[in-house]
Design an enzyme around this catalytic site. Sequence first.
Site, PDB file in Angstrom:
ATOM      1  N   ASN A  14       0.867  -1.171   0.000  1.00 37.74           N
ATOM      2  CA  ASN A  14       0.000   0.000   0.000  1.00 37.74           C
ATOM      3  C   ASN A  14       0.912   1.232   0.000  1.00 37.74           C
ATOM      4  OD1 ASN A  14      -1.768   2.065   0.489  1.00 37.74           O
ATOM      5  ND2 ASN A  14      -2.386   1.366   2.542  1.00 37.74           N
ATOM      6  N   TRP A  15       0.995   1.863  -1.154  1.00 39.61           N
ATOM      7  CA  TRP A  15       1.934   2.986  -1.284  1.00 39.61           C
ATOM      8  C   TRP A  15       1.397   4.267  -0.654  1.00 39.61           C
ATOM      9  CZ3 TRP A  15       4.268   2.778  -6.963  1.00 39.61           C
ATOM     10  CH2 TRP A  15       5.166   1.697  -7.043  1.00 39.61           C
ATOM     11  N   LYS A  16       0.114   4.252  -0.263  1.00 42.00           N
ATOM     12  CA  LYS A  16      -0.509   5.455   0.312  1.00 42.00           C
ATOM     13  C   LYS A  16      -0.287   6.640  -0.643  1.00 42.00           C
ATOM     14  CE  LYS A  16      -0.145   3.275   4.767  1.00 42.00           C
ATOM     15  NZ  LYS A  16       0.082   3.377   6.209  1.00 42.00           N
ATOM     16  N   HIS A 101      -9.429   1.218   5.011  1.00 43.76           N
ATOM     17  CA  HIS A 101      -8.142   1.420   5.692  1.00 43.76           C
ATOM     18  C   HIS A 101      -8.337   2.383   6.862  1.00 43.76           C
ATOM     19  CE1 HIS A 101      -4.019   2.561   6.496  1.00 43.76           C
ATOM     20  NE2 HIS A 101      -3.664   1.460   5.847  1.00 43.76           N
ATOM     21  N   GLU A 171      -4.996  -4.859  10.711  1.00 48.65           N
ATOM     22  CA  GLU A 171      -3.989  -3.808  10.887  1.00 48.65           C
ATOM     23  C   GLU A 171      -4.305  -3.032  12.164  1.00 48.65           C
ATOM     24  OE1 GLU A 171      -1.986  -2.580   6.937  1.00 48.65           O
ATOM     25  OE2 GLU A 171      -3.789  -1.396   7.140  1.00 48.65           O
ATOM     26  N   GLY A 177       2.744   2.575  10.955  1.00 52.34           N
ATOM     27  CA  GLY A 177       3.624   3.746  10.842  1.00 52.34           C
ATOM     28  C   GLY A 177       4.639   3.866  11.971  1.00 52.34           C
ATOM     29  N   SER A 219       3.825  -1.729  10.255  1.00 59.44           N
ATOM     30  CA  SER A 219       5.263  -1.634  10.535  1.00 59.44           C
ATOM     31  C   SER A 219       6.056  -2.888  10.176  1.00 59.44           C
ATOM     32  CB  SER A 219       5.489  -1.256  11.999  1.00 59.44           C
ATOM     33  OG  SER A 219       4.922   0.004  12.255  1.00 59.44           O
ATOM     34  N   GLY A 240       2.993  -1.042   4.183  1.00 61.71           N
ATOM     35  CA  GLY A 240       3.021   0.369   3.807  1.00 61.71           C
ATOM     36  C   GLY A 240       4.403   0.799   3.355  1.00 61.71           C
TER      37      GLY A 240
END
Length: 259
Positions: A14-16, A101, A171, A177, A219, A240
């Site tokens: 997930n490149w956000k 998400h 998640e 993060g 993470s 991520g």
Amino acid sequence: MAKNTKIKKIIIGNWKMNPQDSIKAKEIFTSIRKTARTLTKIKTVICPPFVYISELRKLVNTDRIAVGAQNAFYENEGSYTGEVSPSILKNCGVAHIIIGHSERRAKGETNEIVNKKVLKVIGEKMTVVLCIGEKERDHAGEYLNFLKAQIKESLNGISKKELNNIIIAYEPVWAIGKSDKEAPQPADIYEMTIYIRKVLSDMFGSDVASMVPVLYGGSVTSKISLGILKDGKVDGLLIGRQSLDPQDFSITLKQANDL
Ligand code: 13P
């Protein structure tokens, strides 16, 4: 998990809201593809910002890697400024869409909205990657009820057969993060997958519930991915930041393939 017996794990990136331009996006994707195309036991799905989807799709030359999406609207067409629909994404060659998400839920996406999106994506015979996860843990175990409600309300109205097109991504918000040291331990993740399957089993029956892939996200780096895959007994990962770092991400892809 899956119906396709050869594919044992699914690893989703997930490149956000990254990277900043399509040249960089193509560079990262090409580098990931180099590893992904050699791995026969896993499927890699990269979910970039919408605007890069078509260009990255042109780089897909193997079914071992696919381009997915990070979100979709709950209507297929009409006057919805700024939205992108499941059918538009399907026409761009997308098959997997992340729905619910936590970063979207934090901006007001409720279970009810998530459910409408899930139903629309399923209606297009596409695959939903449904994100669930508690914001925090409490000693009384209230977070388990929170997760149960997320699953039940998000999957409201889904038939047993349609469950085939659902992937669950657990998640925990508190582990997204952060540094990999703050991610839950594999044994903890394993317990959560058991709980998620129990909720699914109560809703749909154990036969179909056991077929639903359950992924972990939060993470993940190559330092912890093997342990999570092996001892967390997940069917894959939703990654991520690491998915923007082809070198480290490729280590995780190989670990998943070699299990
Ligand atoms: P990180 O891997 O950057 O913690 O993000 C996890 C995530 O939110 C994937 O959807």
